[in-house]
Design an enzyme around this catalytic site. Structure first.
Site, PDB file in Angstrom:
ATOM      1  N   SER A  30       7.400  35.544  47.664  1.00  0.00           N
ATOM      2  CA  SER A  30       7.057  36.427  48.778  1.00  0.00           C
ATOM      3  C   SER A  30       5.731  36.011  49.404  1.00  0.00           C
ATOM      4  CB  SER A  30       6.949  37.870  48.274  1.00  0.00           C
ATOM      5  OG  SER A  30       8.214  38.309  47.853  1.00  0.00           O
ATOM      6  N   ASP A  46      13.774  28.250  48.665  1.00  0.00           N
ATOM      7  CA  ASP A  46      13.367  29.206  49.709  1.00  0.00           C
ATOM      8  C   ASP A  46      12.107  28.766  50.450  1.00  0.00           C
ATOM      9  OD1 ASP A  46      15.489  30.752  48.959  1.00  0.00           O
ATOM     10  OD2 ASP A  46      14.347  32.608  48.729  1.00  0.00           O
ATOM     11  N   ASN A 102      19.797  30.488  51.979  1.00  0.00           N
ATOM     12  CA  ASN A 102      19.973  31.915  51.725  1.00  0.00           C
ATOM     13  C   ASN A 102      18.611  32.567  51.510  1.00  0.00           C
ATOM     14  OD1 ASN A 102      21.193  34.363  51.310  1.00  0.00           O
ATOM     15  ND2 ASN A 102      22.046  33.874  49.297  1.00  0.00           N
ATOM     16  N   GLY A 162      16.138  34.949  52.494  1.00  0.00           N
ATOM     17  CA  GLY A 162      15.970  36.150  53.318  1.00  0.00           C
ATOM     18  C   GLY A 162      14.605  36.188  53.986  1.00  0.00           C
ATOM     19  N   SER A 175      13.062  45.791  53.909  1.00  0.00           N
ATOM     20  CA  SER A 175      11.649  45.901  54.304  1.00  0.00           C
ATOM     21  C   SER A 175      11.194  44.634  55.022  1.00  0.00           C
ATOM     22  CB  SER A 175      10.774  46.135  53.072  1.00  0.00           C
ATOM     23  OG  SER A 175      10.714  44.960  52.284  1.00  0.00           O
ATOM     24  N   ASP A 192      14.043  43.558  42.904  1.00  0.00           N
ATOM     25  CA  ASP A 192      14.466  42.255  42.373  1.00  0.00           C
ATOM     26  C   ASP A 192      14.418  42.228  40.847  1.00  0.00           C
ATOM     27  OD1 ASP A 192      14.670  41.579  45.009  1.00  0.00           O
ATOM     28  OD2 ASP A 192      13.035  40.115  45.020  1.00  0.00           O
ATOM     29  N   ASN A 235      20.215  49.006  48.160  1.00  0.00           N
ATOM     30  CA  ASN A 235      19.929  47.745  48.862  1.00  0.00           C
ATOM     31  C   ASN A 235      20.327  46.508  48.059  1.00  0.00           C
ATOM     32  OD1 ASN A 235      18.930  49.197  50.917  1.00  0.00           O
ATOM     33  ND2 ASN A 235      16.833  48.445  50.804  1.00  0.00           N
ATOM     34  N   GLU A 252      21.283  38.460  47.647  1.00  0.00           N
ATOM     35  CA  GLU A 252      22.001  37.181  47.610  1.00  0.00           C
ATOM     36  C   GLU A 252      23.487  37.390  47.332  1.00  0.00           C
ATOM     37  OE1 GLU A 252      19.022  37.695  47.023  1.00  0.00           O
ATOM     38  OE2 GLU A 252      17.804  35.933  46.672  1.00  0.00           O
ATOM     39  N   ARG A 288      24.485  42.797  44.019  1.00  0.00           N
ATOM     40  CA  ARG A 288      23.955  42.723  42.646  1.00  0.00           C
ATOM     41  C   ARG A 288      24.395  43.886  41.767  1.00  0.00           C
ATOM     42  NH1 ARG A 288      17.948  40.335  44.158  1.00  0.00           N
ATOM     43  NH2 ARG A 288      18.670  38.165  44.243  1.00  0.00           N
ATOM     44  N   HIS A 303      20.390  33.356  41.944  1.00  0.00           N
ATOM     45  CA  HIS A 303      19.386  33.007  40.933  1.00  0.00           C
ATOM     46  C   HIS A 303      19.085  34.130  39.959  1.00  0.00           C
ATOM     47  CE1 HIS A 303      16.059  34.629  43.823  1.00  0.00           C
ATOM     48  NE2 HIS A 303      17.227  35.064  44.201  1.00  0.00           N
ATOM     49  N   ARG A 304      19.005  35.366  40.481  1.00  0.00           N
ATOM     50  CA  ARG A 304      18.578  36.468  39.591  1.00  0.00           C
ATOM     51  C   ARG A 304      19.666  36.847  38.589  1.00  0.00           C
ATOM     52  NH1 ARG A 304      13.817  36.682  40.971  1.00  0.00           N
ATOM     53  NH2 ARG A 304      13.178  36.697  43.167  1.00  0.00           N
ATOM     54  N   LYS A 309      16.680  28.541  43.827  1.00  0.00           N
ATOM     55  CA  LYS A 309      16.246  29.333  44.991  1.00  0.00           C
ATOM     56  C   LYS A 309      14.785  29.757  44.855  1.00  0.00           C
ATOM     57  CE  LYS A 309      17.751  33.129  47.959  1.00  0.00           C
ATOM     58  NZ  LYS A 309      16.615  34.020  48.126  1.00  0.00           N
TER      59      LYS A 309
HETATM   60  O1  LIG Z   1       9.348  40.797  51.590  1.00  0.00           O
HETATM   61  C1  LIG Z   1       9.705  40.162  50.601  1.00  0.00           C
HETATM   62  O2  LIG Z   1       9.080  39.157  50.191  1.00  0.00           O
HETATM   63  C2  LIG Z   1      10.896  40.596  49.862  1.00  0.00           C
HETATM   64  C3  LIG Z   1      11.414  41.862  50.042  1.00  0.00           C
HETATM   65  C4  LIG Z   1      12.589  42.364  49.291  1.00  0.00           C
HETATM   66  O3  LIG Z   1      13.713  42.333  50.135  1.00  0.00           O
HETATM   67  P1  LIG Z   1      14.168  43.559  51.107  1.00  0.00           P
HETATM   68  O4  LIG Z   1      13.012  43.934  51.917  1.00  0.00           O
HETATM   69  O5  LIG Z   1      15.269  42.951  51.909  1.00  0.00           O
HETATM   70  O6  LIG Z   1      14.627  44.672  50.224  1.00  0.00           O
HETATM   71  C5  LIG Z   1      12.913  41.498  48.088  1.00  0.00           C
HETATM   72  O7  LIG Z   1      14.177  41.820  47.577  1.00  0.00           O
HETATM   73  C6  LIG Z   1      12.863  40.014  48.448  1.00  0.00           C
HETATM   74  O8  LIG Z   1      13.174  39.206  47.350  1.00  0.00           O
HETATM   75  C7  LIG Z   1      11.478  39.636  48.906  1.00  0.00           C
HETATM   76  C1  LIG Z   2      16.445  39.256  47.479  1.00  0.00           C
HETATM   77  C2  LIG Z   2      15.848  38.103  47.227  1.00  0.00           C
HETATM   78  O1  LIG Z   2      15.538  37.164  48.135  1.00  0.00           O
HETATM   79  P1  LIG Z   2      15.514  37.060  49.726  1.00  0.00           P
HETATM   80  O2  LIG Z   2      15.832  38.395  50.294  1.00  0.00           O
HETATM   81  O3  LIG Z   2      14.145  36.611  50.049  1.00  0.00           O
HETATM   82  O4  LIG Z   2      16.550  36.028  50.043  1.00  0.00           O
HETATM   83  C3  LIG Z   2      15.433  37.739  45.846  1.00  0.00           C
HETATM   84  O5  LIG Z   2      14.706  36.736  45.688  1.00  0.00           O
HETATM   85  O6  LIG Z   2      15.809  38.427  44.883  1.00  0.00           O
END
Ligand SMILES: O=C(O)C1=C[C@@H](OP(=O)(O)O)[C@@H](O)[C@H](O)C1
Ligand SMILES: C=C(OP(=O)(O)O)C(=O)O
Length: 421
Positions: free
Chosen positions: A29, A55, A97, A99, A173, A299, A322, A327, A330, A376-377, A402
């Site tokens: 993050s 990532d 992937n 996010g 978020s 996570d 959520n 990924e 879950r 990964h998790r 990842k």
């Molecule tokens: O802002 C971030 O770094 C993250 C926010 C979370 O996701 P969401 O905001 O989609 O819940 C988390 O699950 C993700 O691994 C990293």
């Molecule tokens: C949800 C996760 O990742 P991201 O949303 O950043 O792909 C994670 O790393 O568990």
């Protein structure tokens, strides 16, 4: 030796107390926030303690496509050199992937003078982005994601034109963090409010605010979930990234479950990431509470849920809806794979997950191939079960790349024996 693309890994259940030091990778993050913020700052920023994984590589390469120089100057280091302005990329940004990379860069693309197309792999193409696109549209930025998921097209025009908007953050978020980090550009302050005060992991917003302020941003909190962000450029600087708290949960879980003494060299209280809170629960094992609200440590839930299968009493995880849009789904993945080990261990109740443990599984042999859904998790969390049940194989173990490419190697380094197929 670990083969290149192993089909499966089988761990040898621990027969002695594991001990040693695991140098965790840097926080995903924080690395991806700081890469982007450094790219928006004029000058050079050296990022140390950084995560090098799929990532962060996607983020770094995408920033290069947007005209920033991002050099790999060491195993845990990036050097970012930027004019402070992102320039259009002729080719789409492919972000796997990741996010964070997709969401953060979608908002940052509003600052580019031109069109940016952002896309990802098949999993990313099922992860929602419509609320962020709607927020950009409300900010006067033309953007489309026809399926509600990537690919996204953003027609940037130097920043947000409307300087006060609201965003629906109930699914992620990351939409809020993305808008905040991009919001410093433009010729007036930017006001952002979360619609209906509804957000999952509030702690990630705090990380965003900290990283932004560390690079010179001025942000005023105007309400419980609203902020005014000054229009002033970020200042380039060197930055140390703390170890990844979500990665730490696997080590804490292995310590709790097997009695190991694995040291990660940092206390949970010293970490700013929300998943550090998971330590307060994991340390209670085998007496985890009957109800755990996962909303602020999402996570970490796969880790704690697998651990809960060996608890003294059932555990119900709430506040985790959520997890269905991460990924993989879950909630479903953890339930399905625990039930593969022994039917009845897990039950989905709406968006809650109920774990009904069986401690007698510890030390038994159960042949089970754990499907990891490219997540990964799921792979890293189920390693805990594989360390106490003989016969558990984890499929596609390479998916940890990842966020934690060295996961299996790190476990080997503290004496965990394993075979790869
Ligand atoms: O802002 C971030 O770094 C993250 C926010 C979370 O996701 P969401 O905001 O989609 O819940 C988390 O699950 C993700 O691994 C990293
Ligand atoms: C949800 C996760 O990742 P991201 O949303 O950043 O792909 C994670 O790393 O568990």
């Amino acid at each position: 030796m670990i083969p290149d693309s192993p089909k499966a890994v089988k761990l040898v259940p621990v027969s002695k107390t594991l001990s040693g030091r695991i140098a965790l990778p840097g926080s995903k993050s924080i690395t991806n926030r700081v890469l982007l913020i450094a790219a928006l700052a004029q000058g050079s920023s050296r990022i140390t303690g950084a995560l090098k994984s799929d990532d962060t590589t996607y983020m770094a390469r995408a920033l290069e496509q947007l005209g920033v120089t991002v050099s790999d100057t060491g195993d845990t280091e990036f050097l970012v050199e930027s004019t402070g302005t992102l320039t259009p990329s002729e080719t789409p940004l492919f972000l796997g992937n990741a996010g964070t990379a997709v969401r953060f860069l979608t908002a940052a693309a509003a600052n580019v003078a031109g069109t940016t197309v952002l896309t990802g792999d098949a999993h990313m193409q099922k992860r929602p982005i419509a609320p962020l696109v709607e927020a950009l549209n409300a900010a006067g930025v033309t953007a489309q994601a026809p399926t509600g998921c990537p690919p996204v097209t953003v027609h940037g025009n130097g920043g947000f034109q409307t300087r006060a908007i609201e965003v629906d953050a109930s699914l992620s978020s990351q939409y809020v963090s993305a808008l905040m980090m991009a919001g410093t550009a433009g010729d007036a302050p930017f006001s952002l409010k979360v619609k209906d005060g509804d957000i999952g992991a509030r702690g990630y917003i705090d990380i965003t605010l900290t990283c932004m302020r560390d690079f010179g941003a001025q942000i005023t909190q105007t309400g419980p979930l609203s902020w005014d962000i000054a229009n002033r450029p970020y200042q380039a600087r060197d930055y140390w990234v703390e170890p990844d708290a979500s990665a730490a949960t696997y080590v804490w879980g292995i310590n709790a479950l097997t009695g190991a003494h694995l040291d990660i060299g940092i206390a949970p209280e010293a970490m700013m990431q929300p998943d550090a809170k998971a330590y307060d629960f994991i340390r209670q094992f085998p007496n985890l509470p009957a109800v755990i609200d996962g909303s602020q440590m999402q996570d970490a839930i796969p880790t704690i849920a697998v651990l809960a299968a060996f608890n003294h009493h059932p555990v119900r995880f709430v506040g985790i809806a959520n997890l269905r849009v991460k990924e993989c789904d879950r909630i479903n993945a953890v339930a399905t794979e625990l039930n593969r080990i022994q039917p009845g261990l897990a039950q989905e109740i709406g968006d809650d997950l109920l774990i009904t443990p069986d401690r007698s599984l510890i030390g038994r042999t159960v042949e089970a191939d754990i499907e990891t859904y490219h997540d990964h998790r799921i792979a890293m969390a189920f390693a805990q079960a594989a360390l106490v049940i003989n016969g558990v194989r984890i499929l596609d173990p390479g998916c940890t790349a990842k966020t934690y490419p060295g996961y299996w190697r790190d476990l080997q380094s503290v004496g965990v024996e394993m075979t790869f197929d």
